[in-house]
Design an enzyme around this catalytic site. Structure first.
Site, PDB file in Angstrom:
ATOM      1  N   ASN A 215       0.852  -1.189   0.000  1.00 25.44           N
ATOM      2  CA  ASN A 215       0.000   0.000   0.000  1.00 25.44           C
ATOM      3  C   ASN A 215       0.884   1.233   0.000  1.00 25.44           C
ATOM      4  OD1 ASN A 215      -2.305  -1.472   0.115  1.00 25.44           O
ATOM      5  ND2 ASN A 215      -3.001  -0.669   2.079  1.00 25.44           N
ATOM      6  N   LYS A 294      11.878 -16.701  -7.778  1.00 25.35           N
ATOM      7  CA  LYS A 294      11.479 -15.594  -8.654  1.00 25.35           C
ATOM      8  C   LYS A 294      10.666 -16.157  -9.829  1.00 25.35           C
ATOM      9  CE  LYS A 294      13.488 -11.854 -11.305  1.00 25.35           C
ATOM     10  NZ  LYS A 294      14.638 -11.440 -12.081  1.00 25.35           N
ATOM     11  N   ASP A 311      -8.571  -8.488   9.174  1.00 25.82           N
ATOM     12  CA  ASP A 311      -8.689  -7.071   9.531  1.00 25.82           C
ATOM     13  C   ASP A 311      -8.178  -6.937  10.971  1.00 25.82           C
ATOM     14  OD1 ASP A 311      -9.718  -4.557  10.570  1.00 25.82           O
ATOM     15  OD2 ASP A 311     -10.862  -4.450   8.695  1.00 25.82           O
ATOM     16  N   ILE A 312      -6.989  -6.370  11.099  1.00 29.10           N
ATOM     17  CA  ILE A 312      -6.318  -6.337  12.409  1.00 29.10           C
ATOM     18  C   ILE A 312      -7.128  -5.513  13.400  1.00 29.10           C
ATOM     19  CG2 ILE A 312      -4.183  -5.673  13.612  1.00 29.10           C
ATOM     20  CD1 ILE A 312      -2.763  -6.048  10.848  1.00 29.10           C
ATOM     21  N   PHE A 328      -8.020   4.667  11.463  1.00 29.43           N
ATOM     22  CA  PHE A 328      -7.757   5.700  10.467  1.00 29.43           C
ATOM     23  C   PHE A 328      -8.452   5.275   9.181  1.00 29.43           C
ATOM     24  CE2 PHE A 328      -4.534   9.036  11.303  1.00 29.43           C
ATOM     25  CZ  PHE A 328      -4.396   8.821  12.664  1.00 29.43           C
ATOM     26  N   LYS A 346     -16.659  -1.151  12.289  1.00 35.05           N
ATOM     27  CA  LYS A 346     -15.522  -1.669  13.069  1.00 35.05           C
ATOM     28  C   LYS A 346     -15.690  -1.437  14.572  1.00 35.05           C
ATOM     29  CE  LYS A 346     -12.326  -1.470   9.208  1.00 35.05           C
ATOM     30  NZ  LYS A 346     -10.992  -1.827   8.778  1.00 35.05           N
TER      31      LYS A 346
HETATM   32  N1  CTP Z   1      -7.130  -2.049   8.965  1.00 40.18           N
HETATM   33  C1  CTP Z   1      -6.637  -3.168   9.603  1.00 40.18           C
HETATM   34  N2  CTP Z   1      -6.497  -4.337   8.920  1.00 40.18           N
HETATM   35  C2  CTP Z   1      -6.840  -4.422   7.621  1.00 40.18           C
HETATM   36  C3  CTP Z   1      -7.347  -3.276   6.945  1.00 40.18           C
HETATM   37  C4  CTP Z   1      -7.485  -2.105   7.659  1.00 40.18           C
HETATM   38  O1  CTP Z   1      -6.314  -3.090  10.793  1.00 40.18           O
HETATM   39  N3  CTP Z   1      -6.705  -5.565   6.978  1.00 40.18           N
HETATM   40  C5  CTP Z   1      -7.316  -0.812   9.738  1.00 40.18           C
HETATM   41  C6  CTP Z   1      -6.424   0.341   9.317  1.00 40.18           C
HETATM   42  O2  CTP Z   1      -5.232   0.374  10.076  1.00 40.18           O
HETATM   43  C7  CTP Z   1      -7.301   1.552   9.597  1.00 40.18           C
HETATM   44  C8  CTP Z   1      -8.720   1.038   9.402  1.00 40.18           C
HETATM   45  O3  CTP Z   1      -8.628  -0.370   9.524  1.00 40.18           O
HETATM   46  O4  CTP Z   1      -7.195   1.983  10.934  1.00 40.18           O
HETATM   47  C9  CTP Z   1      -9.342   1.425   8.104  1.00 40.18           C
HETATM   48  O5  CTP Z   1      -8.513   1.039   7.036  1.00 40.18           O
HETATM   49  P1  CTP Z   1      -8.916   1.319   5.520  1.00 40.18           P
HETATM   50  O6  CTP Z   1      -7.869   0.738   4.621  1.00 40.18           O
HETATM   51  O7  CTP Z   1      -9.295   2.762   5.348  1.00 40.18           O
HETATM   52  O8  CTP Z   1     -10.263   0.517   5.400  1.00 40.18           O
HETATM   53  P2  CTP Z   1     -10.612  -0.941   5.014  1.00 40.18           P
HETATM   54  O9  CTP Z   1     -11.267  -1.562   6.193  1.00 40.18           O
HETATM   55  O10 CTP Z   1      -9.437  -1.678   4.474  1.00 40.18           O
HETATM   56  O11 CTP Z   1     -11.699  -0.726   3.896  1.00 40.18           O
HETATM   57  P3  CTP Z   1     -11.532  -0.208   2.337  1.00 40.18           P
HETATM   58  O12 CTP Z   1     -10.124  -0.613   1.937  1.00 40.18           O
HETATM   59  O13 CTP Z   1     -12.596  -0.943   1.624  1.00 40.18           O
HETATM   60  O14 CTP Z   1     -11.744   1.276   2.367  1.00 40.18           O
END
Ligand code: CTP
Length: 400
Positions: A215, A294, A311-312, A328, A346
């Site tokens: 990312n 590779k 999703d952590i 965030f 969440k």
């Molecule tokens: N986050 C997380 N683990 C993931 C994805 C996201 O802990 N696999 C946490 C990020 O650290 C952030 C929040 O979830 O605090 C929102 O992340 P974001 O990428 O904006 O949202 P997503 O849940 O991934 O949704 P989308 O990508 O569809 O916007």
């Protein structure tokens, strides 16, 4: 800047200056702090006096400058006890490798070291030295002892050094140090005794031995949040994905690569966490079967199967007894609407929303804090400033 001058004007700071080229920046620092109304008492080591003159600090602060433990001035007999009794905080800037070693070992072989040993107030140091001195294991050992003793370490940063080399060891700029002092005076104990866990940076998901999915995230905001939490007196663990930045000095730093690694690191820490701030840009998907070797180029189309990552944040926020969770959300459209949906999904008491295109990689960001009471707008400002505002907001919500 959100400086509250009335609160600062009652404060007294002992500014310690040790030998190093960065001592010239301390003059600007003394000027800025005095301008805020802080009563600055300056103590210089003998080596510091080779780089800048005491008269400079006397003129800038309007106070006498102390350099000698044996000063035969009756008014300052036992100067070390009086000076360290009468101040709210000690800041040593620059703190040389030599001074750090002496402080870490409880030496009292000059006035400044004696004052630091005889203190009953918080102390911060801003290291400044050549990169090899900074990387030396003796310096690392000394800094780690100081951290265990509760000394706050601010910086250094990476950049061009007076010796002509490039690397870690440059003292932070005077304006940044001044802001840290203001913040410590205003928010120094907001999160005292609290354990804060911060994730920062991106995660990297391997495709094969040399390629991967990542990312866009510099780690700047997460590192600023970790630093602001340290300033507010918290015990901070930072779990960081791969970044090109020097991480701030925190109580515990854990480097990770993938989302799975990050989840494991977070799970290992969560039982001891009061506040979890999930700033990391976690990759939502990983490669189903990453190749150990590779992958060779061919004329055929290449498809890569992606599977969902955990999703952590949600794993933590849906625990039976979760810590106070802050998320965030970087959105590219319908910022507030999408962010609020995310906050509810969440189960978060607080979510920080920003526009991805504005914030990623930039030193500044505009934030919207969304909580049960509604929205709070933090208009565009440096990320460090935003992080301090966020920590203040968290401390208010956490107390309720
Ligand atoms: N986050 C997380 N683990 C993931 C994805 C996201 O802990 N696999 C946490 C990020 O650290 C952030 C929040 O979830 O605090 C929102 O992340 P974001 O990428 O904006 O949202 P997503 O849940 O991934 O949704 P989308 O990508 O569809 O916007």
């Amino acid at each position: 800047m959100t400086t509250c001058l009335t609160a600062l004007s009652k404060k007294r700071l002992l500014l310690g200056i040790t030998g190093g080229v960065a001592a010239y920046k301390a003059a600007e620092l003394a000027r800025l702090l005095t301008q805020d109304g802080i009563d600055v008492q300056t103590v210089m080591t003998q080596s510091a006096c080779h780089f800048v003159g005491p008269v400079t600090f006397q003129s800038l602060t309007g106070n006498p400058v102390y350099t000698d433990l044996w000063e035969a001035n009756a008014a300052h007999t036992m100067a070390h006890i009086n000076l360290s009794r009468n101040v709210d905080m000690i800041l040593v800037a620059p703190a040389s490798a030599d001074f750090i070693a002496r402080l870490a070992n409880g030496m009292a072989d000059d006035l400044l070291a004696t004052l630091c040993l005889a203190r009953d107030c918080p102390i911060m140091i801003a290291p400044a030295m050549n990169r090899q001195m900074w990387e030396n294991s003796a310096t690392k050992r000394n800094l780690s002892s100081l951290q265990n003793d509760g000394v706050k370490i601010i910086g250094p940063e990476s950049g061009a050094q007076a010796c002509g080399e490039m690397g870690m060891g440059r003292m932070l700029e005077a304006s940044e140090l001044a802001e840290t002092v203001r913040s410590a005076f205003q928010t120094g104990d907001l999160l005292q005794g609290k354990k804060v866990l911060v994730t920062a940076g991106p995660t990297f998901e391997a495709i094969d031995a040399v390629r991967g999915i990542i990312n866009k995230s510099s780690g700047k905001m997460g590192y600023a949040v970790a630093r602001a939490a340290m300033e507010a007196g918290a015990t901070v663990t930072l779990v960081s994905g791969p970044t090109c930045l020097a991480p701030p000095i925190v109580d515990k730093l854990i480097h990770v690569v993938s989302a799975d690694d990050m989840l494991r690191a977070v799970q290992a820490e969560i039982a001891q966490t009061d506040i979890f701030i999930s700033v990391a840009a976690v990759a939502d998907y990983r490669v189903a079967k990453a190749s150990q070797q590779k992958i060779k180029k061919s004329d055929k189309k290449l498809s890569i199967e992606l599977i969902l990552n955990p999703d952590i944040l949600m794993t933590v926020s849906t625990l039976p007894e979760p810590p106070f969770c802050v998320g965030f959300a970087a959105e590219t459209e319908d910022l507030e609407k999408n962010a609020e949906i995310k906050r509810r999904k969440k189960n978060l008491p607080l979510l920080v929303a920003n526009l991805a295109q504005d914030a990623i990689g930039s030193d500044e960001s505009a934030l919207i804090l969304l909580d049960d009471a509604g929205k709070h707008v933090l208009s565009k400002a440096p990320k460090m400033e935003q992080a301090r505002q966020l920590i203040k907001h968290i401390s208010l919500l956490y107390k309720q």
